[in-house]
Scaffold this motif. Sequence first.
Motif, PDB file in Angstrom:
ATOM      1  N   GLY A   9       0.836  -1.193   0.000  1.00  0.00           N
ATOM      2  CA  GLY A   9       0.000   0.000   0.000  1.00  0.00           C
ATOM      3  C   GLY A   9       0.873   1.245   0.000  1.00  0.00           C
ATOM      4  O   GLY A   9       2.061   1.198  -0.341  1.00  0.00           O
ATOM      5  N   THR A  13       4.937   0.769  -0.192  1.00  0.00           N
ATOM      6  CA  THR A  13       5.630   1.179  -1.421  1.00  0.00           C
ATOM      7  C   THR A  13       6.556   2.375  -1.172  1.00  0.00           C
ATOM      8  O   THR A  13       7.652   2.440  -1.742  1.00  0.00           O
ATOM      9  CB  THR A  13       4.617   1.527  -2.528  1.00  0.00           C
ATOM     10  N   ASP A  30       2.882  -8.729  -1.766  1.00  0.00           N
ATOM     11  CA  ASP A  30       1.483  -8.301  -1.737  1.00  0.00           C
ATOM     12  C   ASP A  30       0.659  -9.283  -2.559  1.00  0.00           C
ATOM     13  O   ASP A  30       1.156  -9.900  -3.502  1.00  0.00           O
ATOM     14  CB  ASP A  30       1.312  -6.889  -2.294  1.00  0.00           C
ATOM     15  N   GLU A  32      -2.011  -8.431  -4.309  1.00  0.00           N
ATOM     16  CA  GLU A  32      -2.633  -7.786  -5.457  1.00  0.00           C
ATOM     17  C   GLU A  32      -1.597  -7.496  -6.533  1.00  0.00           C
ATOM     18  O   GLU A  32      -0.711  -6.663  -6.352  1.00  0.00           O
ATOM     19  CB  GLU A  32      -3.313  -6.484  -5.028  1.00  0.00           C
ATOM     20  N   ARG A  35      -0.842  -3.690  -7.710  1.00  0.00           N
ATOM     21  CA  ARG A  35       0.037  -2.874  -6.874  1.00  0.00           C
ATOM     22  C   ARG A  35       1.500  -3.170  -7.165  1.00  0.00           C
ATOM     23  O   ARG A  35       2.327  -2.267  -7.310  1.00  0.00           O
ATOM     24  CB  ARG A  35      -0.235  -3.145  -5.398  1.00  0.00           C
ATOM     25  N   SER A  38       3.011  -1.831 -10.685  1.00  0.00           N
ATOM     26  CA  SER A  38       3.400  -0.421 -10.773  1.00  0.00           C
ATOM     27  C   SER A  38       4.702  -0.155 -10.023  1.00  0.00           C
ATOM     28  O   SER A  38       5.521   0.668 -10.446  1.00  0.00           O
ATOM     29  CB  SER A  38       2.284   0.473 -10.213  1.00  0.00           C
TER      30      SER A  38
END
Length: 448
Positions: A9, A13, A30, A32, A35, A38
């Motif tokens: 998050g 990051t 993570d 996801e 996320r 990127s």
Amino acid sequence: MHIVIVGAGLVGTTLAERLCGDGHDVSLVDAEPGRLRSVSENLDLRIVEGNGATANVLRQARIGDADVVVAATNSDETNMIVALLASSLFGVPRIVARLHAADHVATFELISRDHAGDHICVNPEQAAVDRIAALLEVRGAVDVVSFMDGELLVAGFRMNEDSGLVGVRVGDLQQLFAATRTMAVAIHRKDGWLIPGESDGIEDGDLVYFAIAREHFSDVLEAIGIQPDPRRSVMIAGAGAIGIELARRLESLGVAVSLIEEDEALARRAAELLTRTTVIRGAPTDRAVLEEEEIDRVASFVAVTDNHESNLVAGLMAKRLGAGRSVVLVDNPALVELVEEIGIDAIISPRVLAIGLTLDTIRGGRVRSVAQLLADQIEIVEAEPSRRSRLTAGTLAEVRPPGTIVAALRRGEKLLVPGGTDRVEAGDRVLLITKTENASKLADFLAE
């Protein structure tokens, strides 16, 4: 060091970016993929997709070789599991867990007693209460951080045409404040930040941060042109963990406090927990409620609900209705950029506070504390250099890191504002201020 961060998050990051910049080997975990994708495009680090609260995923992140594990997801329960696995199963020597609820913090402390290694809890809510309390102590400030065991404040003030410091060169401040040990250490001007040199002048509209000995900050307020405010009461919007703890803190100081909460159950609970705070059931964004509670008689309005957009609206409305100043909790970077434009006096970001507290624990060694200012573009480091560090090898003019201000020295019981001809000695505590992008270079100057 090899550092494993669980949670990609905003906190995870940002930490990954800082730690990669410091030259560490970072694994980011993570569940996801979006996320992680990127992050991987911009940073040189190891990406692991999966549930970080499982042993197999942590093994993929090379947790067995980790010097530090940071559990930074949005779930206290997940962070607790990560911490327990890292400690009991993999024997990681240093574990940092981001925890919000008081019960989870207490449980984490119990776990720490039964397992070897360092276990550090980062509680953004408690950090937010500390920051707000420090801010309310200094009249007219938009941001305040304390250092040197509370003896030194770094406080930001907005300059306007009525300020006696507009037009003054930074190098001339020491003549103006000969007895107050004061230095301008950072300036936000329009869209950018400046670490000022002696020839830089203070301009109308600047947000200027000063390093001030606590005992002398009233002298600086007078010079800036901040007028005394006879009002002493504080109104808090939001009866969550931050609102309740802040009200308790202010009650203990004898401050008259009122608290607005829209949710009936939370309002009732606040009334039960607080002894001298007036609890009001209503929406902090309701103009009629604010006017009925005489918002124009309030010195400071502090909005700390879980809805950060509502905090901004409530803070702006309170300010326009006559509150002395308005402080809001905002954790959305896009909203932070709007604060100056819409007239809010000060913002508190638990995300930025969590990052600073985590960097404290990871850097360790000669670094005693780390703090970020506002949108985390400026970093402040309190450190204790050793005899063998580069910072003690010559005068400050000779050894000071580029783009960095040595804002203060504490030598024994003395707090000093150093000049270029001064030297840092082993055992001194120093306050270093630089742009965040340059902060990684400080490690070389502090290393033994």
